[in-house]
Design an enzyme around this catalytic site. Structure first.
Site, PDB file in Angstrom:
ATOM      1  N   HIS A  55      -4.903  31.019 -14.410  1.00 52.43           N
ATOM      2  CA  HIS A  55      -6.025  31.703 -13.763  1.00 52.43           C
ATOM      3  C   HIS A  55      -5.512  32.540 -12.611  1.00 52.43           C
ATOM      4  O   HIS A  55      -4.328  32.508 -12.295  1.00 52.43           O
ATOM      5  CB  HIS A  55      -7.123  30.716 -13.326  1.00 52.43           C
ATOM      6  N   HIS A  57      -6.022  32.715  -9.259  1.00 50.21           N
ATOM      7  CA  HIS A  57      -5.873  32.341  -7.836  1.00 50.21           C
ATOM      8  C   HIS A  57      -4.436  32.594  -7.352  1.00 50.21           C
ATOM      9  O   HIS A  57      -3.479  32.410  -8.097  1.00 50.21           O
ATOM     10  CB  HIS A  57      -6.271  30.885  -7.613  1.00 50.21           C
ATOM     11  N   ASP A  59      -2.324  31.108  -5.610  1.00 51.34           N
ATOM     12  CA  ASP A  59      -1.288  30.070  -5.686  1.00 51.34           C
ATOM     13  C   ASP A  59      -0.843  29.816  -7.132  1.00 51.34           C
ATOM     14  O   ASP A  59      -0.082  28.889  -7.389  1.00 51.34           O
ATOM     15  CB  ASP A  59      -1.760  28.773  -5.019  1.00 51.34           C
ATOM     16  N   HIS A  60      -1.312  30.656  -8.055  1.00 54.00           N
ATOM     17  CA  HIS A  60      -0.882  30.554  -9.461  1.00 54.00           C
ATOM     18  C   HIS A  60      -0.259  31.853  -9.966  1.00 54.00           C
ATOM     19  O   HIS A  60       0.402  31.854 -11.006  1.00 54.00           O
ATOM     20  CB  HIS A  60      -2.067  30.125 -10.346  1.00 54.00           C
ATOM     21  N   HIS A 113     -13.643  26.082 -12.993  1.00 52.11           N
ATOM     22  CA  HIS A 113     -12.941  26.361 -11.730  1.00 52.11           C
ATOM     23  C   HIS A 113     -13.021  27.864 -11.459  1.00 52.11           C
ATOM     24  O   HIS A 113     -13.398  28.291 -10.360  1.00 52.11           O
ATOM     25  CB  HIS A 113     -11.504  25.884 -11.859  1.00 52.11           C
ATOM     26  N   ASP A 132      -5.779  24.393 -12.765  1.00 54.64           N
ATOM     27  CA  ASP A 132      -6.652  23.705 -11.805  1.00 54.64           C
ATOM     28  C   ASP A 132      -7.928  23.196 -12.473  1.00 54.64           C
ATOM     29  O   ASP A 132      -8.969  23.069 -11.811  1.00 54.64           O
ATOM     30  CB  ASP A 132      -7.034  24.652 -10.650  1.00 54.64           C
ATOM     31  N   HIS A 170      -1.293  21.094  -9.442  1.00 57.03           N
ATOM     32  CA  HIS A 170      -1.100  20.554  -8.090  1.00 57.03           C
ATOM     33  C   HIS A 170      -0.717  19.072  -8.097  1.00 57.03           C
ATOM     34  O   HIS A 170      -1.109  18.330  -9.005  1.00 57.03           O
ATOM     35  CB  HIS A 170      -2.391  20.682  -7.254  1.00 57.03           C
TER      36      HIS A 170
HETATM   37 FE    FE Z   1      -4.505  26.061  -7.368  1.00 57.41          FE
HETATM   38 ZN    ZN Z   2      -7.211  27.583  -8.509  1.00 56.14          ZN
END
Ligand code: FE
Ligand code: ZN
Length: 240
Positions: A55, A57, A59-60, A113, A132, A170
């Site tokens: 996805h 975001h 942090d990905h 999410h 996530d 995570h």
């Molecule tokens: Fe994340």
């Molecule tokens: Zn995420």
């Protein structure tokens, strides 16, 4: 078909993963940042051919551009998120089998999410990258979708073979376990899983991968019988 998976800790508590085939070709899944991925790729002399994103975001996808530039990697992501995934080359959709070199993964659209969240199910190796959406002993926050969507997305994952290995985005397992045990104190499978988790964390090892069997037995969000009880748990977890 002997693939290996390398776990790459990134940022505070993210995991990126390399799946590497026998010819040292590899995909990186959700590169949060480029540096730790580059370090491993250089050390192991790997060809980083593909970047797979679950996805959009930050942090990905944070490492997408730099890795793509350095290794001419091909970026694979969900078709409806083409605008949000940096450097995307290959647009995939629900139920499609993405196949390239020795890699073969079924794309499973799992919204909740985010609206465009997907998982990569490497069915030959029996492993899935769940981003996530499904965490070990938890599930992602519902940012863009509905409770119903998230519940159905988890059910899709639940229907895979029980020995499927779960690689999530995570290291939230310890905190998640505290919520599970609070609401499911008599669950002996969960009690045993928590002992295993404590041992791994003591040795500073990842608690990942989990297995779908463990998650079905221990993860309270997968154990929810209907969307009403799922939603209630999700709300409680937001304030836990
Ligand atoms: Fe994340
Ligand atoms: Zn995420």
């Amino acid at each position: 078909n002997n693939m290996i998976v390398e776990i790459i800790p990134c940022l505070q508590d993210n995991y990126s993963y390399l799946i590497i085939d026998k010819n040292n070709n590899a995909c990186v899944i959700d590169p949060s940042e480029a540096k730790p991925v580059i370090d491993l790729v250089e050390r192991k002399k790997i060809n980083l051919k593909y970047i797979l994103n679950t996805h959009h975001h930050y942090d990905h996808i944070g490492g997408n551009e730099e890795l793509k530039k350095k290794y001419s990697s091909i970026v694979v992501g969900y078709k409806d998120d083409a605008e949000r995934i940096p450097g995307i080359n290959v647009l995939v959709e629900n139920n499609q089998v993405w196949k390239s070199d020795n890699f073969e993964a079924k794309i499973i659209h799992i919204p909740g999410h985010t609206t465009g969240h997907i998982s990569f199910h490497f069915f030959n190796e029996k492993l899935i990258f769940t981003g996530d959406t499904l965490f070990s002993l938890g599930c992602g926050k519902i940012f863009e979708g509905t409770y119903q969507e998230m519940f159905e997305s988890l059910n899709k994952i639940k229907s895979l073979p029980a020995d499927t290995k779960i690689y999530c985005g995570h290291e939230y397992t310890l905190q998640n376990s505290k919520f599970c045990i609070k609401h499911d104190p008599e669950n002996t499978n969960l009690q045993n899983k928590m002992l295993e988790i404590a041992k791994k964390l003591e040795k500073a090892q990842p608690t990942i991968p989990s297995t779908l069997k463990d998650e079905i037995e221990c993860n309270i969000f997968l154990r929810a019988k209907n969307v009403e009880s799922f939603s209630k748990l999700r709300d409680l977890k937001d304030n836990f």
